[in-house]
Design a protein around this motif. Structure first.
Motif, mmCIF file in Angstrom:
data_model
loop_
_atom_site.group_PDB
_atom_site.id
_atom_site.type_symbol
_atom_site.label_atom_id
_atom_site.label_comp_id
_atom_site.label_asym_id
_atom_site.label_seq_id
_atom_site.Cartn_x
_atom_site.Cartn_y
_atom_site.Cartn_z
ATOM 1 N N THR A 177 0.787 -1.362 0.091
ATOM 2 C CA THR A 177 -0.017 -0.123 0.038
ATOM 3 C C THR A 177 1.023 1.462 0.149
ATOM 4 O O THR A 177 2.071 1.076 -0.010
ATOM 5 N N LYS A 178 0.095 2.416 0.220
ATOM 6 C CA LYS A 178 0.879 3.666 0.160
ATOM 7 C C LYS A 178 1.392 3.994 1.651
ATOM 8 O O LYS A 178 0.620 3.852 2.559
ATOM 9 N N SER A 179 2.553 4.695 1.800
ATOM 10 C CA SER A 179 2.915 5.225 2.992
ATOM 11 C C SER A 179 2.298 6.541 3.274
ATOM 12 O O SER A 179 2.215 7.247 2.527
ATOM 13 N N LEU A 188 8.683 -0.387 4.884
ATOM 14 C CA LEU A 188 8.691 -0.209 3.444
ATOM 15 C C LEU A 188 9.107 -1.329 2.712
ATOM 16 O O LEU A 188 9.962 -1.838 3.065
ATOM 17 N N SER A 191 10.041 -0.490 -4.609
ATOM 18 C CA SER A 191 9.513 -1.131 -5.928
ATOM 19 C C SER A 191 10.392 -1.193 -6.926
ATOM 20 O O SER A 191 11.137 -0.300 -7.041
ATOM 21 N N GLY A 196 13.081 3.866 -6.843
ATOM 22 C CA GLY A 196 13.027 5.245 -6.059
ATOM 23 C C GLY A 196 11.847 5.348 -5.302
ATOM 24 O O GLY A 196 11.695 6.161 -4.491
ATOM 25 N N LYS A 197 10.815 4.344 -5.752
ATOM 26 C CA LYS A 197 9.370 4.713 -5.074
ATOM 27 C C LYS A 197 9.351 3.324 -4.182
ATOM 28 O O LYS A 197 9.966 2.193 -4.390
ATOM 29 N N PHE A 198 8.468 3.571 -3.110
ATOM 30 C CA PHE A 198 8.246 2.540 -2.057
ATOM 31 C C PHE A 198 6.871 2.182 -1.865
ATOM 32 O O PHE A 198 5.802 3.143 -1.848
ATOM 33 N N TYR A 199 6.627 1.042 -1.483
ATOM 34 C CA TYR A 199 5.151 0.522 -0.971
ATOM 35 C C TYR A 199 5.278 0.695 0.651
ATOM 36 O O TYR A 199 6.645 0.567 1.108
ATOM 37 N N GLN B 573 -2.200 5.692 -5.474
ATOM 38 C CA GLN B 573 -0.895 6.208 -5.935
ATOM 39 C C GLN B 573 0.268 5.422 -5.260
ATOM 40 O O GLN B 573 1.303 6.067 -5.090
ATOM 41 N N ALA B 574 0.068 4.291 -5.043
ATOM 42 C CA ALA B 574 1.041 3.705 -4.296
ATOM 43 C C ALA B 574 1.912 2.554 -5.667
ATOM 44 O O ALA B 574 0.961 2.230 -6.539
ATOM 45 N N PRO B 575 3.250 2.528 -5.697
ATOM 46 C CA PRO B 575 4.054 3.014 -4.612
ATOM 47 C C PRO B 575 4.219 4.560 -4.615
ATOM 48 O O PRO B 575 3.990 5.174 -5.662
ATOM 49 N N SER B 576 5.014 5.028 -3.824
ATOM 50 C CA SER B 576 5.153 6.485 -3.934
ATOM 51 C C SER B 576 6.330 6.881 -3.314
ATOM 52 O O SER B 576 7.387 6.272 -2.737
ATOM 53 N N ASP B 577 7.128 7.963 -3.638
ATOM 54 C CA ASP B 577 8.215 8.738 -2.850
ATOM 55 C C ASP B 577 7.847 8.647 -1.129
ATOM 56 O O ASP B 577 6.723 8.832 -0.805
ATOM 57 N N VAL B 578 9.076 8.617 -0.675
ATOM 58 C CA VAL B 578 8.883 8.453 0.873
ATOM 59 C C VAL B 578 9.776 9.542 1.385
ATOM 60 O O VAL B 578 10.744 10.087 0.917
ATOM 61 N N LYS B 597 13.308 11.296 -9.776
ATOM 62 C CA LYS B 597 12.332 11.304 -9.125
ATOM 63 C C LYS B 597 11.247 12.312 -9.291
ATOM 64 O O LYS B 597 9.845 11.946 -9.279
#
Lengths: 599, 599
Positions: A177-179, A188, A191, A196-199, B573-578, B597
């Protein structure tokens, strides 16, 4: 090693009874205990259902086969074909459910051998938990652990039956899911396909279950894994299981009744405990005032009582300064304990300091005199008035804390529990359920210097308090409720905000700018504009609930493969180092220097 | 906006019938359709159960209340108190289950308003899936999606009832596990408390369920989330749900029967499909030979036939070189399609190239002549012999592939399916179950130049083949089985190795050094020495199974919140920047440059 070919199990060990006398049976399992009586070998054979005694007789099996029986050792896996016999009266074992019978072996197969286990496969072993966790597969063989795991299965089955029967749908929500860093810390997951993106692994399916209400599913439930990357205190696990519920077009009453009836059915069917409803309801304020806790243990009394009015206006500076600054002076009455040893009293002073109190005072109404560190500041009449007001009798001990209300509640609430335990006032067989309702909407976060949602920011404030959202957040009560059992919160929930304007206001109250709120929950605010029904829900911590039902002290005893306090699995050695290629694929690097990794 | 206070729902919309005529009811839901007939407004009200017509009459509601009814728009959330009336004969709607009745509104509450949705909330909409996924909460309101999600709930409930009734325990296994990079790519989770180390999300609970057998649980099941970080082809999701099963002291027959009976019960109870057992069983070799697939779709014939012996020894170099190199020449017969357009034939040539074949030939037995690209190399007698041997008739078309056996199987197997679809030979209402058994133990991985476990390395080899483990791995068959439905593998499993020596040999056969095997599975090899029972199991893909039961083409239609092919959730909008702080806490860095990014 032999196989089962041509031989199939007919019975489970623990289910064989004298009704089976004379039958030919095939049982399988583990050698639990083996005794040798020259020409006769007795083996207690264990499977999931329990134990049964099998007998290997040299004169029956023949010289060829008997040595095989002699070779049996603890935890060997065997299959036995044989005939069920009644034991003679003097050999009946009344401590064993199958103690009236035994199986005379006609054919033995050794399906597997076993090394000697590092601890005994039996109940009540005194073994370091580290060893139990490393050899979890052996620990899980112990009957008490099997009982726990079987109970856990029964619990979830009964829950699912109940909710299914009541029109709830079990709907799976995502794990990737989204953080949304509001609340606890997220686990985390990088992905690979979106470098550079994370679930984030879900802390709860909160947003998804509300979305499901908006999508018209009306009654949702799920028994679901959740994750919180917290520093692990005694009884926390990084992953835990939650019974998650959400409903539409209902009021608080409906939710409370639904859950209450579930719990009543659950305790009846799973552990034959007759619980009766309706459960007591108590406001959060009452619970704090009377028990110093938002999850009071009602198995015993010893309520907190306010004696501020009796001690006000004295020379005793401690009380005076507390009372002038909006504080309170409260007591609990430890009955019949006026003669508490001085040493224990000193210990209690230290005890309350752990809970934020600056000190502890007392009044000992002993047979001969009244003892109190503040005796000289008050008349005997005052002490008698306090005695009368608190219902104390001669022989009783009042423990006194003076401080800000929240500190008094916490310190005296914890002290109450401690004294309850020490004085043996808590009946371990009693089940005391209650609902705590009308929680505050917010609590002040001293470190971050801002108001934070006590439950979560989707909780609906009470209608009459909406006006204070911005001006006086501390005053706002929420449509939130917890189910408490024996001093443990087993479930908590709320009615939700279903109006996006109100939701935006609450985000503002907890210090999220509209931009931040939009970045985190924008899709939800948008979604809420397309016809959201009134809805609410609740979540129960499954691990803790099963732990209480199984009368265990640790949730690790009701989780098949738990982790340690450092969030490691001692059996599989997770977490572990991974190949650099794996990290490259995920576009991440570890910042831990290689030398550290090889320490 | 109004509340439901003092008004509680008495009925669900779709459940109101003429038996309720005259009753006062309260229904809640969404405005599905609104028609205005001057002084009379008709609203089809929708909840999870279906639709019912509500009527707002100006003369009944009064001038004050009527404008509220006039203000209703699509997807407003309302509650209606009113009386159920029979509709007059001419206004009965036979297409609506509640079409004989309507509710005359006496009180209307608007619980929420709604923006106009970006697409209609109805079945069979022609909307880009991207839009449906972005507004998933609206998509999930559509009756056909609700039907799917409700079916999924029913499916898991029936499964759980079945396994519970048959003595299986649902036992939860961890989500934060150890990375064992054998098989698919793992999703990794950095550990904060163990810097530099990582958990992996489970690809399946394989190891844990085997450990549970070793721990004496005998019959385990779990409906469990699994994760594979693969490049997503059409119908894959990074997270998917599996019905996972393991049993001890059983043989293959027992497992197959248990699953077969489950499936029969499931199809009966969930979708009223009467499936009968026992299911057909076919060896892997037969399935490959006859259908060119290890998951043959048996809803139609068109089996592969070998014509090698008829075409051998000719001047036709293509066939000759294939046959000399151990290849085959095989055909399928597309009945009655001798007059296939040339253009379609050319297309089929391209089609088989996608599946590794170098080309496609054919024989057209038309009324007037035999047409074939290799006609000049063979006598008419040869073509007649082929006709006879394959059972072809005048008017039939044989499609011919010549290549190595696995290539022939794949190309012709796929071509068979394609021609089955094109010729409408596949009855969409038919359910063809079978078991494919006796899989090869290993397959050769061309890229890595090594043998790999076809199923997984815990699968037991057939006893008579153990001797070839090292000398001729390709010859070793496994005690493995798949359940196939209509050309889709819905479940697969095996009996397991339960002897650590044999397990070590299999690791060796797939090229793991003892050190590598120990690093990855050491604890399991150790565990197996403490008395492991014979055991085996199976896993079913839940998403795919429900998809077939719901007669949908995409698993995304039976998953509430699916991800796209780039593994994104378009709704959240997952995955996302953290935040960088989150990464610092986890001792990791992303290697993606900041400018990327922000692209």
């Amino acid at each position: 090693m032999e196989t089962l070919e041509g031989m199939s199990r007919t019975h489970h060990c623990g289910k064989i009874s004298k009704d089976d006398t004379g039958k030919e049976v095939v049982v399988c399992g583990w050698v639990s205990r083996r005794r040798d009586h020259g020409g006769l070998i007795f083996v207690d054979l264990r499977d999931r259902s329990g134990l049964v005694q099998t007998v290997f007789a040299e004169d029956k099996m023949g010289e060829q086969a008997f040595p095989k029986a002699e070779s049996l050792r603890s935890e060997y896996v065997i299959a036995v074909r044989g005939r069920v016999s009644l034991r003679s009266a003097e050999t009946i074992n009344p401590h064993m459910p199958t103690g009236e019978v035994e199986i005379y072996c006609e054919e033995l197969r050794i399906l597997n051998t076993a090394q000697t286990p590092p601890f005994y496969i039996q109940d009540n072993i005194d073994v370091d938990e580290t060893l139990r966790l490393k050899y979890r597969y052996l620990d899980l063989r112990r009957p008490e652990m099997q009982k726990n795991i079987i109970l856990r299965h029964r619990v979830t089955k009964i829950m699912r039956d109940y909710f299914d029967r009541n029109g709830f749908l079990e709907i799976e929500t995502p794990m990737l899911t989204k953080s949304t860093p509001e609340g606890a810390r997220d686990f985390l997951v990088p992905s690979r396909l979106n470098p550079g993106k994370f679930y984030a692994l879900p802390q709860s399916p909160q947003i998804f279950k509300q979305i499901l209400m908006l999508a018209g599913y009306e009654k949702y439930f799920q028994i679901v894994r959740c994750f919180r990357d917290e520093d692990l205190r005694a009884d926390r696990q990084p992953e835990f299981t939650q019974l998650d519920i959400e409903m539409s077009f209902i009021d608080q009453e409906y939710i409370l009744n639904t859950m209450e009836n579930m719990v009543i059915e659950l305790f009846d069917k799973a552990i034959a405990s007759k619980v009766t409803g309706p459960f007591l309801r108590m406001t959060w304020q009452d619970a704090m005032d009377r028990f110093g806790s938002d999850k009071p243990d009602l198995r015993f009394g010893m309520e907190l009582m306010d004696i501020s009015e009796y001690v006000r206006g004295s020379e005793f500076k401690v009380f005076e300064s507390v009372l002038k600054n909006g504080g309170q002076v409260k007591v609990i009455n430890v009955e019949g304990y006026a003669n508490i040893p001085r040493r224990e009293l000193d210990g209690l002073v230290e005890y309350v300091k752990n809970y934020g109190a600056k000190g502890l005072a007392w009044i000992q109404y002993t047979d001969s005199e009244i003892k109190s560190p503040f005796k000289k500041f008050y008349s005997e009449e005052t002490f008698n008035k306090i005695k009368e007001a608190t219902g104390a009798k001669t022989g009783d001990l009042l423990l006194v804390v003076a401080d800000k209300p929240l500190v008094v509640a916490q310190a005296l609430g914890e002290l109450r529990l401690e004294m309850g335990r020490r004085r043996n006032l808590i009946d371990p067989d009693k089940l005391s359920f209650l609902w705590v309702v009308n929680f505050p909407m917010f609590e002040y976060e001293e470190e971050e210097k801002r108001w934070k949602a006590m439950h979560h920011p989707f909780t609906a404030p009470c209608d009459e308090d909406v006006q204070y959202l911005m001006s006086d957040p501390g005053r706002v009560k929420a449509k939130a409720y917890d189910m408490v059992l024996n001093g443990t919160e087993i479930g908590g929930g709320s009615l939700r905000i279903y109006n996006s304007d109100l939701q935006e206001k609450v985000f503002e109250a907890i210090g999220l700018t509209p931009e931040q709120a939009r970045a985190k929950f924008g899709f939800m605010l948008d979604a809420f504009k397309y016809g959201t029904p009134p809805h609410g829900g609740i979540a129960f911590g499954l691990d803790r609930l099963v732990m209480i039902m199984a009368k265990r002290k640790s949730i690790r005893d009701v989780i098949a493969f738990p982790k340690t306090q450092s969030a490691s699995c001692l059996m599989t050695q997770a977490p572990s180092d991974v190949d650099n290629k794996q990290l490259r694929d995920l576009s991440i690097k570890t910042t831990v220097a290689k030398k550290h990794k090889e320490d």
